[in-house]
Design an enzyme around this catalytic site. Structure first.
Site, PDB file in Angstrom:
ATOM      1  N   ARG A   1       0.862  -1.168   0.047  1.00  0.00           N
ATOM      2  CA  ARG A   1      -0.149  -0.226  -0.055  1.00  0.00           C
ATOM      3  C   ARG A   1       0.863   1.145  -0.019  1.00  0.00           C
ATOM      4  NH1 ARG A   1      -1.902   1.001   5.248  1.00  0.00           N
ATOM      5  NH2 ARG A   1      -0.459   2.892   5.339  1.00  0.00           N
TER       6      ARG A   1
ATOM      7  N   HIS B   1      -3.291   4.569   4.665  1.00  0.00           N
ATOM      8  CA  HIS B   1      -4.630   3.666   4.879  1.00  0.00           C
ATOM      9  C   HIS B   1      -5.718   4.266   4.364  1.00  0.00           C
ATOM     10  CE1 HIS B   1      -7.184   0.735   6.835  1.00  0.00           C
ATOM     11  NE2 HIS B   1      -7.869   1.699   7.310  1.00  0.00           N
TER      12      HIS B   1
ATOM     13  N   TYR C   1       4.559   6.075  10.858  1.00  0.00           N
ATOM     14  CA  TYR C   1       4.800   5.060  11.315  1.00  0.00           C
ATOM     15  C   TYR C   1       5.760   3.832  10.127  1.00  0.00           C
ATOM     16  CZ  TYR C   1       0.585   3.811   8.466  1.00  0.00           C
ATOM     17  OH  TYR C   1      -0.332   3.944   7.591  1.00  0.00           O
TER      18      TYR C   1
HETATM   19  C1  LIG Z   1     -14.356  -5.500  12.837  1.00  0.00           C
HETATM   20  C2  LIG Z   1     -13.272  -4.419  12.709  1.00  0.00           C
HETATM   21  N1  LIG Z   1     -12.223  -4.207  13.382  1.00  0.00           N
HETATM   22  C3  LIG Z   1     -11.565  -3.037  13.245  1.00  0.00           C
HETATM   23  C4  LIG Z   1     -11.842  -2.077  12.363  1.00  0.00           C
HETATM   24  C5  LIG Z   1     -10.907  -0.822  12.116  1.00  0.00           C
HETATM   25  N2  LIG Z   1     -10.185  -1.007  10.918  1.00  0.00           N
HETATM   26  C6  LIG Z   1     -10.552  -0.562   9.701  1.00  0.00           C
HETATM   27  S1  LIG Z   1      -9.174  -0.950   8.595  1.00  0.00           S
HETATM   28  C7  LIG Z   1      -8.235  -1.855   9.591  1.00  0.00           C
HETATM   29  C8  LIG Z   1      -7.133  -2.425   9.094  1.00  0.00           C
HETATM   30  C9  LIG Z   1      -7.468  -3.586   8.229  1.00  0.00           C
HETATM   31  O1  LIG Z   1      -6.142  -4.000   7.597  1.00  0.00           O
HETATM   32  P1  LIG Z   1      -6.160  -4.900   6.446  1.00  0.00           P
HETATM   33  O2  LIG Z   1      -6.896  -6.091   6.692  1.00  0.00           O
HETATM   34  O3  LIG Z   1      -4.714  -5.500   6.318  1.00  0.00           O
HETATM   35  O4  LIG Z   1      -6.596  -4.246   5.056  1.00  0.00           O
HETATM   36  P2  LIG Z   1      -6.030  -2.931   4.202  1.00  0.00           P
HETATM   37  O5  LIG Z   1      -6.609  -1.879   4.948  1.00  0.00           O
HETATM   38  O6  LIG Z   1      -4.579  -2.925   4.419  1.00  0.00           O
HETATM   39  O7  LIG Z   1      -6.537  -2.997   2.802  1.00  0.00           O
HETATM   40  C10 LIG Z   1      -9.026  -1.851  11.034  1.00  0.00           C
HETATM   41  C11 LIG Z   1      -8.506  -2.760  11.938  1.00  0.00           C
HETATM   42  C12 LIG Z   1     -12.931  -2.462  11.338  1.00  0.00           C
HETATM   43  N3  LIG Z   1     -13.410  -1.671  10.339  1.00  0.00           N
HETATM   44  N4  LIG Z   1     -13.830  -3.658  11.581  1.00  0.00           N
END
Ligand SMILES: Cc1ncc(C[n+]2csc(CCOP(=O)(O)OP(=O)(O)O)c2C)c(N)n1
Ligand SMILES: [Mg+2]
Length: 371
Positions: free
Chosen positions: A255, A259, A268
């Site tokens: 990425r 985010h 970070y």
């Molecule tokens: C159940 C839940 N827990 C926490 C969150 C907050 N949250 C949003 S994105 C994220 C990280 C996700 O990372 P990843 O699965 O690697 O996907 P990426 O964003 O890197 O595509 C979190 C913890 C959420 N949306 N849903």
């Protein structure tokens, strides 16, 4: 099958074709013209992604989750799909949506806050963005089990991130899909980060090993190699359609942006962290490959750039055309039937809006108690 820890690669970072004993045959039919179309797709989605990010900075979108850097993972996998296949995405798959034919105007209302979703899933066989991490993998497993009950030969693909693999929902989805041989491709874009948490905090082993634990065929692919992603996704979809059940694909990518537009990645990670991945850029290696085949002239590049700019202008115009809905319409369609709790909440919110002098009835919308 080759060692799953070694990502499948068909195009090196300097644009040379590479033969893979298991997967090259899946792209034997892909001509140089087809590769140029994949290149154009990647250029266009990178451009519309940048435009959407700019629209958020200009106050026109509430939020955007950029796909910058993940173009090959999304275009390669989405171009492997048939129209009848069904997609369950997370919130970052704008490139997949583009390939499914979702219009540029439909990409933004969810992020502008003018609609609870962006499009009708039935129109494109693609669900709308899922914010609850991993929830969409359960929907995919259930849909896939339904496909089996119908005796249909469609396949399902679900997209999720490296962080999502730590969620219970993903474990449950993979357990059900494996046990019931649901025709689901579990497509994990390992972009190295879950917001500010590095992938090394999610697992001590390559994420691909998680698929093996469920007894699924598992493939680790260079997620920045559009041809390799196309090949392995075709293989997994073919297996699913033949009754072979689910496959787990880990697309190793990066990425490059934040985010979401609410995040500052410089807090970070460092420019050094990014540098190695910039060398592995998904678009650059295909440009080199096409140029080596004399299949991408300066005119071609200019023309593709113009098409990308036109798409970005279309995205912008579509976004700006989405008007704010009446505030009280928030309570519409929560339930199919009238509901006393919703009615009470609507009445309370209407009374709150009336405490402002400057909220005209058209903005407030439907009168209290009107369903
Ligand atoms: C159940 C839940 N827990 C926490 C969150 C907050 N949250 C949003 S994105 C994220 C990280 C996700 O990372 P990843 O699965 O690697 O996907 P990426 O964003 O890197 O595509 C979190 C913890 C959420 N949306 N849903
Ligand atoms: Mg991630």
């Amino acid at each position: 099958m080759s060692d799953i820890d070694e990502p499948v690669q068909l195009v090196t970072i300097t644009g040379e074709r590479h033969i893979h004993p298991d997967f090259s045959t899946y792209v034997d039919d892909v001509s140089v013209d087809d590769i140029r179309r994949l290149y154009e797709d990647m250029v266009v989605v990178r451009r519309i992604d940048a435009e959407a990010t700019a629209l958020q900075r200009q106050g026109q979108l509430g939020l955007w989750a950029p796909l910058f850097g993940q173009e090959a993972a999304q275009i390669g996998s989405a171009r492997a799909l048939e129209p009848d296949d069904f997609v369950f995405p997370s919130y970052r798959e704008h490139g997949v949506a583009y390939c499914r034919g979702v219009s540029l105007a439909e990409l933004t209302p969810f992020w502008r806050g003018t609609s609870l979703s962006g499009w009708n899933p039935g129109d494109y066989n693609m669900a709308t963005p899922a914010i609850i991490i991993g929830a969409q993998t359960l929907h995919a497993a259930g849909y896939g089990m339904g496909v089996n009950l119908d005796g249909a030969d469609t396949a399902v693909i679900t997209y999720f991130g490296d962080g999502a693999t730590s969620q219970g929902d993903v474990a449950e989805a993979m357990g059900f899909a494996a046990s019931f041989a649901a025709p689901v491709v579990f497509f994990c874009q390992n972009n190295q980060w879950a917001i500010s948490e590095p992938v090394t905090l999610q697992t001590k082993a390559p994420i691909a090993h998680r698929g093996r634990g469920y007894g699924m065929p598992t493939i680790r692919v260079d997620g920045n190699d559009v041809l390799a992603v196309l090949a392995v996704t075709r293989a997994a979809l073919e297996l699913a359609r033949e009754g072979g059940g689910p496959t787990f694909i880990e697309a190793v990518t990066y990425r490059r942006g934040p985010h979401t537009t609410s995040d500052d990645p410089t807090r970070y990670r460092t420019a050094d962290d990014d540098a190695d991945w910039i060398r592995r850029d998904p678009i650059e290696r295909i440009r080199l490959l096409l140029e080596a085949h004399d299949a991408l002239s300066d005119d071609d590049i200019a023309q593709i750039g113009r098409r990308a700019d036109e798409a970005a202008a279309g995205l912008r115009a579509g976004c700006l055309a989405h008007a704010d809905p009446p505030a009280l319409s928030l309570f519409d369609d929560v339930y199919a039937e009238p509901h006393s709790l919703i009615d009470a909440e609507r009445t309370e919110y209407a009374a709150y809006l009336e405490t402002f002098d400057d909220v005209p009835p058209a903005v407030a919308g439907t009168a209290p108690g009107t369903p």
